[in-house]
Write an enzyme that holds these catalytic residues in place. Structure first.
Site, PDB file in Angstrom:
ATOM      1  N   ALA A   1       0.870  -1.182   0.000  1.00 61.36           N
ATOM      2  CA  ALA A   1       0.000   0.000   0.000  1.00 61.36           C
ATOM      3  C   ALA A   1       0.901   1.223   0.000  1.00 61.36           C
ATOM      4  CB  ALA A   1      -0.866  -0.015   1.258  1.00 61.36           C
TER       5      ALA A   1
ATOM      6  N   GLY B   1       0.531  -5.219   0.734  1.00 62.08           N
ATOM      7  CA  GLY B   1      -0.642  -5.189  -0.135  1.00 62.08           C
ATOM      8  C   GLY B   1      -0.341  -5.740  -1.515  1.00 62.08           C
TER       9      GLY B   1
ATOM     10  N   GLU C   1       4.164  -5.714   7.124  1.00 65.46           N
ATOM     11  CA  GLU C   1       3.360  -4.718   7.840  1.00 65.46           C
ATOM     12  C   GLU C   1       3.769  -4.571   9.310  1.00 65.46           C
ATOM     13  OE1 GLU C   1       2.295  -6.880   5.690  1.00 65.46           O
ATOM     14  OE2 GLU C   1       0.723  -6.053   4.436  1.00 65.46           O
TER      15      GLU C   1
ATOM     16  N   GLU D   1      -0.742  -9.381  -1.100  1.00 70.55           N
ATOM     17  CA  GLU D   1      -2.177  -9.645  -0.909  1.00 70.55           C
ATOM     18  C   GLU D   1      -2.915  -9.561  -2.243  1.00 70.55           C
ATOM     19  OE1 GLU D   1      -2.409  -6.633   2.214  1.00 70.55           O
ATOM     20  OE2 GLU D   1      -3.310  -8.152   3.500  1.00 70.55           O
TER      21      GLU D   1
END
Ligand code: T1G
Length: 696
Positions: free
Chosen positions: A63, A102, A125, A105
């Protein structure tokens, strides 16, 4: 701004490419672009398979951390992944570089993942005080099992493509052209009519642990390190545990709630601050990409003692040949023996392959002949902390080193400008202050002399990064940044002992705050005699530490110092308590109860004050630089963000007012608030605001 996501076709296969340099972070426009193109490919009957890939040096690395703290904008990543989940055609993520967070993911919304060799995949993270917030805690276990997924998520460390293939995280490794290989893989899936199972529907790797849920806690016990008040690890375990019994859609909602709580918390804000501060610290205003660093192919280190040996190891560790010079064969042999012992320990710990030990040692050229440094591109001296000795050496280096060689001093507090003055190439002289043990500690203070040439400074930073350090540029003053602030803390620590605290009270307060160890345990580790000798040379006295040293209590090396030692385990010593009480009497100080809160204030507020002076004097460029120094040089807890970031969370007016009180109570001028601290406190400002102002 061109579209960060595009789609092209290769026959019946759509190739969606994300192109958002530098790391394809999933900012809003990228998420929207992926979603729009996936929907277009999904709804186009002539498209029979979809490949999702990234341009540039890496697939999506996560992200966009700069978006955190701003109002989240739809489509959220979880919506993009849910749309991918429902594509009935084969979807293949083709990854390279560092598909992280992300980014990883996102790939778990696809049916398949293929990776280029050398790809490193992970969910980091936790290093930002977060947990995966887009299904990672539910999907990674479904692909690789809890035993593999839990440590990956708790450590945040990536795994190799090979490891990922073995674990089931990727389905193939593609040599050569990644996209072409992924298209070929897609066609093979179509031809074989392979069943398309969504990652979210895969339960096979969870069957055993669901049948034996007690195993989950065993795995947690194996991997959950002492997290000392950290919130993210506990949240990660809570989220992963949901895979045992909670349907994935419900579990992903709970994961999201846990994530959203963490992302607004002080701990994650602190760790995200450090992430960016670490990258800023290596940027020097006025030294842009136009300043080309000098090429460093060969290094030389003068001095094979603890520091010199450790410094030389850093170069050998990254394959740079290093000449190491000592004054005598004996000293040289001792130095090389220590280096070899360190590498043998690495082999035992598994961080160095046995067969690489000899290759690593072959990179050293031990010698007692200073002329051997004549073809080194960088020469780093790590001899005694004594100005005449360093000046004499630099005078000799001047005559031997090749033109253009960088001449660096590892001094920890001496004046780099004064050392440079003995050479006719003052532009080539720079400070490179390593922290002991130099082959382990990541901090490298790059001390910029007033005449250090821009390309020499740039070279020191690039070399610092190349030898896996975190370089921070600092100015010349006694102790530069780290040690100057450390001495502010040490003075208060000693005064607290005289006023009524004991070593275990002071160390205990700091370890509870999050430091790996307190000042007195650190003194025992480094050796009380080291400071004692230096103070004698400088004609200053530290009543308690010097009394201990005079009693032969040097610390761990003599089995007793501030504490008593059995091996490395320390325990308080009543003898030391008596010695401290006697010292209070001698110094006419009336002992009293000292609270933990006062200990933290008395130790860290003066550091913040000194940091403000350092910023005022331009010795450090940004408050974040000071935070990075204290994190990587002294173990300041990342989840508190470093002394200056922490001060912002406490409130600068509160700190300023307490310092003013202390100055009045003690008459100690050092507690007078720094001008910058006063100004920011009066304005209701923060150190962080200062950095932004500078950047603007
Ligand atoms: N967001 C924004 N900027 C980033 C970024 C990110 N994720 N990663 C790197 N940058 C910037 C960085 O600040 C620097 O900027 C430049 O890119 C190059 O980085 C939903 C919530 C990928 C291994 O934690 O580990 O996904 O200084 O100098 O050494 O569950 O960057 O050039 O202006 O580090 O080659 C998870 C963080 C996010 C990965 C590359 N992902 N990045 O290292 O280059 S949270 C991460 C890295 C998340 C999801 C959760 C490294 C790297 P500038 P660099 P590098």
């Amino acid at each position: 701004m061109t579209d960060p996501v595009s789609m092209r076709r290769d026959g019946n296969v759509a190739i969606i490419t994300i192109d958002n340099p530098p790391v394809n972070a999933l900012r809003h426009a990228v998420r929207k672009g992926i979603l729009d193109n996936v929907i277009a490919a999904r709804d186009d009957a002539s498209i029979e398979a979809i490949v999702l890939t990234g341009a540039g040096r890496t697939f999506v690395a996560g992200a966009d951390i700069t978006e955190f703290g701003k109002p989240p904008q739809s489509p959220h990543l979880i919506e993009v992944i849910a749309t991918l989940d429902d594509v009935k055609k084969p979807t293949i993520a083709a990854v390279h570089g560092t598909p992280l967070g992300g980014g990883l993911e996102l790939t778990m919304g696809c049916h398949f993942r293929v990776a280029a060799p050398g790809t490193r995949l992970g969910l980091p993270e936790i290093k930002l005080g977060l947990i995966p917030g887009a299904g990672g805690t539910q999907r990674l276990p479904r692909l690789v099992g809890i035993e593999k997924a839990l440590p990956m998520i708790l450590s945040g460390d990536p795994i190799s493509a090979k490891d990922a293939l073995a674990a089931g995280l990727v389905d193939d490794i593609i040599e050569g052209d990644l996209v072409a290989g992924a298209v070929k893989f897609a066609r093979s899936v179509l031809a074989a009519k392979r069943p398309l199972q969504r990652v979210k529907d895969r339960e096979d790797k969870l069957e055993d642990i669901r049948a034996n849920p007690a195993k989950f806690d065993e795995i947690v016990a194996q991997h959950a390190k002492k997290t000392r008040g950290l919130h993210a690890p506990a949240a990660a375990i809570e989220a992963i545990r949901l895979t045992l019994d909670t349907p994935i859609d419900e579990a992903q909602k709970k994961e999201r709630d846990l994530f959203l709580k963490l992302v607004v918390g002080e701990q994650s804000k602190s760790q995200r601050h450090i992430f960016f501060a670490e990258r800023e610290a290596g940027k020097v205003p006025g030294i842009g990409k136009d300043v080309a660093p000098r090429e460093i192919k060969k290094a030389a280190v003068i001095g094979a003692g603890t520091m010199g040996g450790g410094i030389a190891m850093n170069f050998a560790n990254v394959g740079i040949p290093v000449t190491i010079v000592e004054t005598s064969e004996d000293a040289l042999k001792r130095g090389m023996a220590t280096i070899e012992k360190n590498y043998q320990m690495s082999v035992q710990r598994g961080s160095l392959k046995a067969e690489d030990l000899s290759k690593r040692l072959a990179l050293f050229t031990p010698t007692t002949d200073l002329n051997a440094i004549k073809d080194a591109d960088i020469v780093i001296e790590a001899v005694f902390e004594n100005m005449p000795i360093k000046k004499e050496l630099f005078g000799r280096l001047e005559a031997i080193a090749k033109p253009g060689a960088v001449l660096a001093t590892n001094t920890s507090y001496l004046d780099v400008n004064e050392i440079a003055q003995v050479t006719h190439r003052i532009g080539d002289v720079v400070g490179m202050h390593f922290f002991s043990p130099a082959n382990v500690m990541k901090l490298l203070e790059i001390v910029r002399g007033k005449d250090t040439a821009p390309d020499v400074l740039a070279t020191a930073i690039v070399v610092g990064r190349a030898i896996k350090k975190v370089p921070v540029v600092v100015g010349v003053c006694h102790g530069f940044v780290g040690n100057r602030m450390l001495s502010a803390r040490s003075i208060e620590a000693e005064k607290l002992l005289l006023e009524g605290a004991l070593p275990q009270d002071v160390d205990g307060a700091l370890t509870e705050f999050g430091f790996p160890m307190g000042p007195f345990a650190m003194s025992d580790l480094a050796g009380i005699d080291v400071g004692w000798r230096s103070r004698k040379e400088r004609g200053v006295r530290n009543e308690i530490a010097d009394t201990l040293a005079e009693a032969g209590r040097f610390g761990q090396k003599t089995g007793k110092g501030f504490y008593l030692y059995e091996g490395r385990s320390a325990r308080p010593d009543p003898e030391v308590e008596k010695l401290i009480v006697d010292a209070s009497v001698r110094m006419g100080v009336k002992r009293r109860q000292v609270s933990k809160e006062e200990i933290i204030e008395r130790l860290i507020y003066p550091m913040v004050n000194e940091g403000a002076r350092i910023l005022d004097e331009g010795i450090a460029t940004r408050p974040g630089d000071i935070d990075v120094i204290w994190l990587y040089g002294y173990g300041f807890p990342a989840w508190r963000g470093g002394p200056m970031h922490w001060a912002d969370t406490v409130g600068l007016a509160k700190i300023r007012d307490r310092l003013k009180e202390l100055a009045k109570e003690t008459g100690d001028k050092r507690h007078e608030p720094a001008a910058l601290l006063n100004r920011l406190a009066d304005e209701g400002g923060t150190f962080a605001g200062l950095a932004t102002a500078k950047a603007a």
